[in-house]
Design an enzyme around this catalytic site. Sequence first.
Site, PDB file in Angstrom:
ATOM      1  N   HIS A 116     -11.809  92.997   7.580  1.00 52.20           N
ATOM      2  CA  HIS A 116     -10.879  93.920   7.941  1.00 52.20           C
ATOM      3  C   HIS A 116     -11.049  94.565   9.249  1.00 52.20           C
ATOM      4  CE1 HIS A 116      -9.081  98.105   7.193  1.00 52.20           C
ATOM      5  NE2 HIS A 116      -8.087  97.153   6.437  1.00 52.20           N
TER       6      HIS A 116
ATOM      7  N   HIS B  13      -3.084 106.688  10.882  1.00 53.30           N
ATOM      8  CA  HIS B  13      -3.825 105.737  10.256  1.00 53.30           C
ATOM      9  C   HIS B  13      -5.075 105.469  11.026  1.00 53.30           C
ATOM     10  CE1 HIS B  13      -4.424 101.179   9.858  1.00 53.30           C
ATOM     11  NE2 HIS B  13      -4.150 101.552   8.457  1.00 53.30           N
TER      12      HIS B  13
END
Length: 700
Positions: A450, A607
């Site tokens: 990720h 985010h």
Amino acid sequence: MLLLAGRTQDGRMLTVVKHKYPLINRELSWLYFNERVLQEAADKTVPLIERLRFLAIFSSNLDEFYRVRVATLNRLVDINTKTKNMLGFNPKKILNEIKNIVVKLEKRFDFLYEQEIIKELEAKKIFIINEQQLNVARGEYVRGYFRRQVLPTLVPIMLESEDFGKPFPELRDRHIYFIVKLTFRKKVKYALVEIPTAILSRFLILPENKGLKFIILLDDIIRYCLDDLFFIFEYDTVEAYSIQLTRDAELDIDANVSERFVEALMRSLQRRDKGRPMRLLYDNDIPLDTLNYLVACMQLDSEALIPGGRYHNFKDFIDFPNVGGPSLEYTPMPQLRVSNLDLSRSIFSQMAQRDYLISLPYQSFDYIVHFLREAAMDPKVKEINICLYRLAENSSVINALINAAQNGKKVNCLLELKARFDEEANIYWRNQLEEGGVNVNIGVVQYKVHAKICLIARREKRGLVYYANLATGNFNEKTAKLYGDHSLFTVNPLITKDLKRLFRGLEKQTFHRGYKAIIASPLETRQRFYQLIKNEIDAVKAGKTGYMVLKMNSLSDDEVIEKLYEANNAGVTIQLIIRGMCCLVPGQAGFSERITVRSIIDRYLEHARVWIFGNGGNELIYLSSADLMTRNIDRRVEVAFPIVDQRIQREIRDIIDIQLRDNTKAREINQLNNNRYIGSKNRIRHRAQEDIYNYLKYKS
């Protein structure tokens, strides 16, 4: 562990896990987050079309929640009754509470759409009309459109109204269907019709009349023309009610990174549309006999039944046509340039002088594309290493990597095939990259990769020099216009040396400890993060000020929360900015009196992950790809990276301070889970996203 449940005076459920410390159940916390999204749809200061889009986001979020989180809870219920002792909560009770909350939210959703937004659109002379509101002229226009465009796509499936033993057709996940009831004198027939939203637009703009604008949904076009569809039957009445099935979307695959893995993944993707039903969303006006018929045929549990409005798959409203002019949408915020970073010059030559920070979406993703494009063309560049997770549909990043390979560069791309709901797209990109000459690694066996990192090796007079880009968000130019993220350009040798070591480890499917600058999951994040917390505790014990400011999408790891409670009790002040789930309970005596939590929901998706530690007066600032969730800390490859350039440190601190002042779009996260807005006490309005834009505009 025990699950304690109670209710406030207004009936709101309080659910706290009693362990050694209080916790909010993560699924319920997520629903409270989605309620904040619904608050944006209710906010009359938000432009009308944007309010519709927030309804669409709420709906899409809820679909994914059922496909993943509710699916997981149902699997836990199926295991055995001892599950609750292992988890600390009873998954069956949580599923019941989820249904209670969702039903309330769906009612609020329907009220906002039907009683507020539609009426406010009508005040702007925009009318969303249904099949019963068509006059003769518009009816002829709709029927002509139906016969030309819609009818060829429809294939009704006739059902047996009494034979429950006959297999019921497999409804596809998240597709909209009509259950059509044909009534005859002595019997009833049923049929299924899929609404072809994958082929046709959900919205038809009708001819304008005297300044009045009309839009009709595809659903109502089909309702209006049911007689054209079922012309062979001599029925007395025909009715159509929309239904939508949400299925278990978790993939069961053999975690073996090889060609067999890709084949297994493709098979699992094909089965996703046939996963176990998690939720049947149905038109609340559906006759009881028709609903009972569906329940019997599909063998659904009562927990799976969610009454809704006339229209489902509201996510399509993200593309609702704006026929009323620019005032119905947010005022555009043109992307800003980065101070002293010139797109007309070599990025490498500018990076050699100093670090640069790109703050998306206020500043342009073009800087990252330019970085990769220059690397593809520069004869001095020898190697590019990059990790990719989610990509834009027409990806400039992919094009740059393929061009680099065709220009003779060694391009190594770790493309994570297990990125949820992007698996099929990433398999496509894997094939494109390999055909273009890129060396593709499709992931690590037990872990998702990720991290958002890129490392470029360039041959210069002093040997190989490494240029890096590290980010909190994906290499995705589409989401870069919607998501608030940070992206760092650096040639810092400690960071680039660590990245080189990390990429070599990923290539060999091994992990390392002892990085000098970065903090990497899965081996080091937990212990390094705990040490940073301990440093603040030690500072307080030494008579100094200890504090942390942590920004993230979600906080759900029990052990991290326990450490934050420990720091609170030691006298450390903790400010949290959390968009989504927060399982920590702030303001609890003996646990979290010094912890405050705020959530900002606005036009852009917050985010970025930012960690700020007081560090005895010499602040440490890290940016990270990881949320403080167990999966990110222990089961993913993630990278947190330090900000060492003092100018960038100041910029990030200023941005965080702006968010801590927000009194317009910030909500307080508290033990009541009531999503209370943090209002202004001194009447000075602060809206973080607007203020950040103006701050960066002034700096540029």
